[in-house]
Write a protein that holds these residues in place. Structure first.
Motif, PDB file in Angstrom:
ATOM      1  N   LEU A  25     147.356  79.664  57.883  1.00  0.00           N
ATOM      2  CA  LEU A  25     147.453  80.639  56.802  1.00  0.00           C
ATOM      3  C   LEU A  25     147.850  82.022  57.314  1.00  0.00           C
ATOM      4  N   LYS A  26     148.627  82.731  56.522  1.00  0.00           N
ATOM      5  CA  LYS A  26     149.048  84.078  56.863  1.00  0.00           C
ATOM      6  C   LYS A  26     147.923  85.067  56.569  1.00  0.00           C
ATOM      7  N   ASN A  27     148.181  86.314  56.934  1.00  0.00           N
ATOM      8  CA  ASN A  27     147.200  87.372  56.678  1.00  0.00           C
ATOM      9  C   ASN A  27     147.395  88.034  55.320  1.00  0.00           C
ATOM     10  N   LEU A  28     148.555  87.818  54.703  1.00  0.00           N
ATOM     11  CA  LEU A  28     148.888  88.549  53.489  1.00  0.00           C
ATOM     12  C   LEU A  28     149.573  87.636  52.475  1.00  0.00           C
ATOM     13  N   TYR A  29     148.996  87.594  51.248  1.00  0.00           N
ATOM     14  CA  TYR A  29     149.581  86.810  50.154  1.00  0.00           C
ATOM     15  C   TYR A  29     149.600  87.641  48.881  1.00  0.00           C
ATOM     16  N   LEU A  30     150.531  87.287  48.009  1.00  0.00           N
ATOM     17  CA  LEU A  30     150.552  87.834  46.663  1.00  0.00           C
ATOM     18  C   LEU A  30     150.759  86.671  45.702  1.00  0.00           C
ATOM     19  N   PHE A  31     149.784  86.452  44.820  1.00  0.00           N
ATOM     20  CA  PHE A  31     149.835  85.352  43.854  1.00  0.00           C
ATOM     21  C   PHE A  31     150.172  85.912  42.470  1.00  0.00           C
ATOM     22  N   HIS A  32     151.156  85.312  41.821  1.00  0.00           N
ATOM     23  CA  HIS A  32     151.469  85.699  40.447  1.00  0.00           C
ATOM     24  C   HIS A  32     152.110  84.501  39.743  1.00  0.00           C
ATOM     25  N   GLY A  33     152.417  84.655  38.471  1.00  0.00           N
ATOM     26  CA  GLY A  33     153.079  83.579  37.737  1.00  0.00           C
ATOM     27  C   GLY A  33     152.303  83.129  36.520  1.00  0.00           C
ATOM     28  N   GLU A  34     153.006  82.413  35.629  1.00  0.00           N
ATOM     29  CA  GLU A  34     152.442  82.000  34.347  1.00  0.00           C
ATOM     30  C   GLU A  34     151.356  80.938  34.479  1.00  0.00           C
ATOM     31  N   GLU A  35     151.470  80.089  35.497  1.00  0.00           N
ATOM     32  CA  GLU A  35     150.567  78.947  35.580  1.00  0.00           C
ATOM     33  C   GLU A  35     149.250  79.352  36.237  1.00  0.00           C
ATOM     34  N   ALA A  36     148.354  79.912  35.404  1.00  0.00           N
ATOM     35  CA  ALA A  36     147.075  80.426  35.891  1.00  0.00           C
ATOM     36  C   ALA A  36     146.215  79.324  36.490  1.00  0.00           C
ATOM     37  N   PHE A  37     146.312  78.107  35.960  1.00  0.00           N
ATOM     38  CA  PHE A  37     145.513  76.988  36.469  1.00  0.00           C
ATOM     39  C   PHE A  37     145.833  76.737  37.940  1.00  0.00           C
ATOM     40  N   LEU A  38     147.109  76.687  38.282  1.00  0.00           N
ATOM     41  CA  LEU A  38     147.507  76.467  39.676  1.00  0.00           C
ATOM     42  C   LEU A  38     147.116  77.647  40.553  1.00  0.00           C
ATOM     43  N   ARG A  39     147.280  78.850  40.004  1.00  0.00           N
ATOM     44  CA  ARG A  39     146.934  80.046  40.776  1.00  0.00           C
ATOM     45  C   ARG A  39     145.461  80.039  41.158  1.00  0.00           C
ATOM     46  N   GLU A  40     144.599  79.721  40.194  1.00  0.00           N
ATOM     47  CA  GLU A  40     143.168  79.675  40.467  1.00  0.00           C
ATOM     48  C   GLU A  40     142.805  78.507  41.385  1.00  0.00           C
ATOM     49  N   TYR A  41     143.528  77.410  41.222  1.00  0.00           N
ATOM     50  CA  TYR A  41     143.256  76.242  42.082  1.00  0.00           C
ATOM     51  C   TYR A  41     143.518  76.588  43.553  1.00  0.00           C
ATOM     52  N   TYR A  42     144.658  77.202  43.818  1.00  0.00           N
ATOM     53  CA  TYR A  42     144.996  77.500  45.216  1.00  0.00           C
ATOM     54  C   TYR A  42     144.179  78.664  45.763  1.00  0.00           C
ATOM     55  N   LEU A  43     143.760  79.577  44.909  1.00  0.00           N
ATOM     56  CA  LEU A  43     142.856  80.625  45.364  1.00  0.00           C
ATOM     57  C   LEU A  43     141.513  80.012  45.757  1.00  0.00           C
ATOM     58  N   GLY A  44     141.054  79.043  44.960  1.00  0.00           N
ATOM     59  CA  GLY A  44     139.823  78.330  45.297  1.00  0.00           C
ATOM     60  C   GLY A  44     139.954  77.549  46.586  1.00  0.00           C
ATOM     61  N   HIS A  45     141.136  76.955  46.791  1.00  0.00           N
ATOM     62  CA  HIS A  45     141.384  76.193  48.019  1.00  0.00           C
ATOM     63  C   HIS A  45     141.369  77.120  49.238  1.00  0.00           C
ATOM     64  N   LEU A  46     141.923  78.307  49.065  1.00  0.00           N
ATOM     65  CA  LEU A  46     141.870  79.305  50.150  1.00  0.00           C
ATOM     66  C   LEU A  46     140.429  79.619  50.541  1.00  0.00           C
ATOM     67  N   LYS A  47     139.587  79.800  49.552  1.00  0.00           N
ATOM     68  CA  LYS A  47     138.171  80.107  49.814  1.00  0.00           C
ATOM     69  C   LYS A  47     137.505  78.963  50.569  1.00  0.00           C
ATOM     70  N   GLN A  48     137.808  77.729  50.182  1.00  0.00           N
ATOM     71  CA  GLN A  48     137.204  76.569  50.848  1.00  0.00           C
ATOM     72  C   GLN A  48     137.613  76.495  52.312  1.00  0.00           C
ATOM     73  N   VAL A  49     138.887  76.793  52.571  1.00  0.00           N
ATOM     74  CA  VAL A  49     139.404  76.689  53.942  1.00  0.00           C
ATOM     75  C   VAL A  49     138.900  77.833  54.828  1.00  0.00           C
TER      76      VAL A  49
END
Length: 356
Positions: A25-49
């Motif tokens: 994983l990188k040190n810097l990300y920016l998440f945006h876009g219409e598909e909030a479900f996917l955005r929250e899913y991958y943010l949750g996955h980041l937390k798990q990792v």
């Protein structure tokens, strides 16, 4: 003419998936876009990792835009991890490109020297992401970070996801009925997830049917209006009038109703043009950016079949009347906009003879 669909670039998404799998994983990300479900899913996955279980409170630092500042970000980034190799800093709805020159310069210096232990994620949720392409900050984010656009999924991918979600709930669904669910409830995964839960709880048998979907799903206004205009093109005025009455009774926006009606009759008009020119269904679907899923093919075929029943002058007349009604609705006194829609429906029902 419908707008041309921009080519989809999923490079950042693919890189994020790979980084989550192999731990790069990188040190810097920016998440945006219409598909909030996917955005929250991958943010949750980041937390798990990144965050060991039970230590989230020590290694996760989060702030909303209204409560955030460059100084807060600096302090959060400087916090050392506790019994963990990394920390995670999330900043939601912080408008990076409205900062003054001083804070923007300070933020750029901060991002240029992020410590290895920190993963900083800017999340655009309610705030639209509008980067200033001329700024050094936008160029830095694109080059050194990862800007991930969580886009609406294509019908094929979405259908497969719907089938998997029903399987998790102990149910199964035909891909054609999954396509019908997309048509009825829209193509945003957050909305579909809620509908899948309701349908799974309602369905009495392992196999979900279209009847199960119709019984409990909450259709989007666009799907209901499509039914109304489809009934009108099939000369079923009673059904069309009944659907319109229900829409108005439920206080749906007349502007929204007219928007969908206008699109339907523009599609009908172009279908009539394509039939006259001897063009194929595939060419027609490409014109309207319809994906190649089964249900979208069925929708395209219904429009082409409906267009055969009308002349080119009538289709042109219907498009023009919808545009006129749209202007009338927007200028009508409050409470009278529904009358404009009712009058339009009557005119379209009888206008076939007038136009031809």
């Amino acid at each position: 003419m419908p707008p041309k669909k921009k080519p989809t670039d999923n490079t950042a998404m693919r890189e994020l998936k790979r980084a989550l799998r192999d731990g790069s994983l990188k040190n810097l990300y920016l998440f945006h876009g219409e598909e909030a479900f996917l955005r929250e899913y991958y943010l949750g996955h980041l937390k798990q990792v990144l965050l060991p279980p039970g230590l989230e409170d020590f290694n996760l630092h989060a702030a909303q835009g209204k409560d955030c500042s460059v100084d807060w970000i600096e302090q959060a980034v400087d916090c050392l991890p506790m019994m963990s190799p990394r920390t995670l800093v999330t900043v939601t709805d912080f408008d990076l490109f409205s900062l003054g020159e001083g804070p923007r310069k300070k933020l750029l210096e901060l991002l240029s020297a992020l410590p290895d232990y920190c993963c900083l994620v800017f999340v655009y949720d309610l705030l639209p992401y509008k980067p200033d392409g001329r700024s050094k900050l936008a160029a830095f984010l694109k080059k050194e970070g990862s800007v991930v656009d969580f886009q609406r999924q294509e019908e094929g991918e979405l259908t497969s996801w719907i089938c998997r979600q029903f399987q998790k709930a102990g149910k199964s669904i035909d891909t054609r009925d999954a396509g019908y669910l997309i048509f009825l409830c829209g193509d945003l995964m957050h909305d579909l997830s809620s509908e899948i839960g309701k349908i799974s709880a309602y369905a009495a048998h392992p196999r979900v049917t279209r009847e199960d979907i119709d019984a409990v799903a909450s259709p989007k206004v666009s799907a209901v209006v499509f039914r109304m205009t489809d009934a009108l093109s099939n000369k079923d005025f009673d059904k069309a009038a009944s659907v319109l009455a229900d829409l108005l009774h439920n206080r749906e926006s007349p502007v929204m109703i007219l928007s969908v009606m206008g699109k339907y009759f523009r599609q009908l008009y172009t279908a009539r043009l394509y039939l006259s020119a001897g063009k194929s269904k595939a060419e027609y679907m490409q014109l309207w950016n319809m994906s190649g899923g089964y249900f979208m093919e069925q929708q395209a075929q219904r429009l082409l079949d409906a267009a055969k029943r009308f002349s080119l002058p009538w289709c042109r007349y219907a498009v023009r009347r919808c545009a006129q009604a749209d202007a009338a609705v927007k200028s009508a006194p409050r409470g009278q906009d529904g009358e404009v829609l009712t009058t339009l429906l009557v005119e379209l029902a009888s206008g076939r003879r007038v136009a031809e």
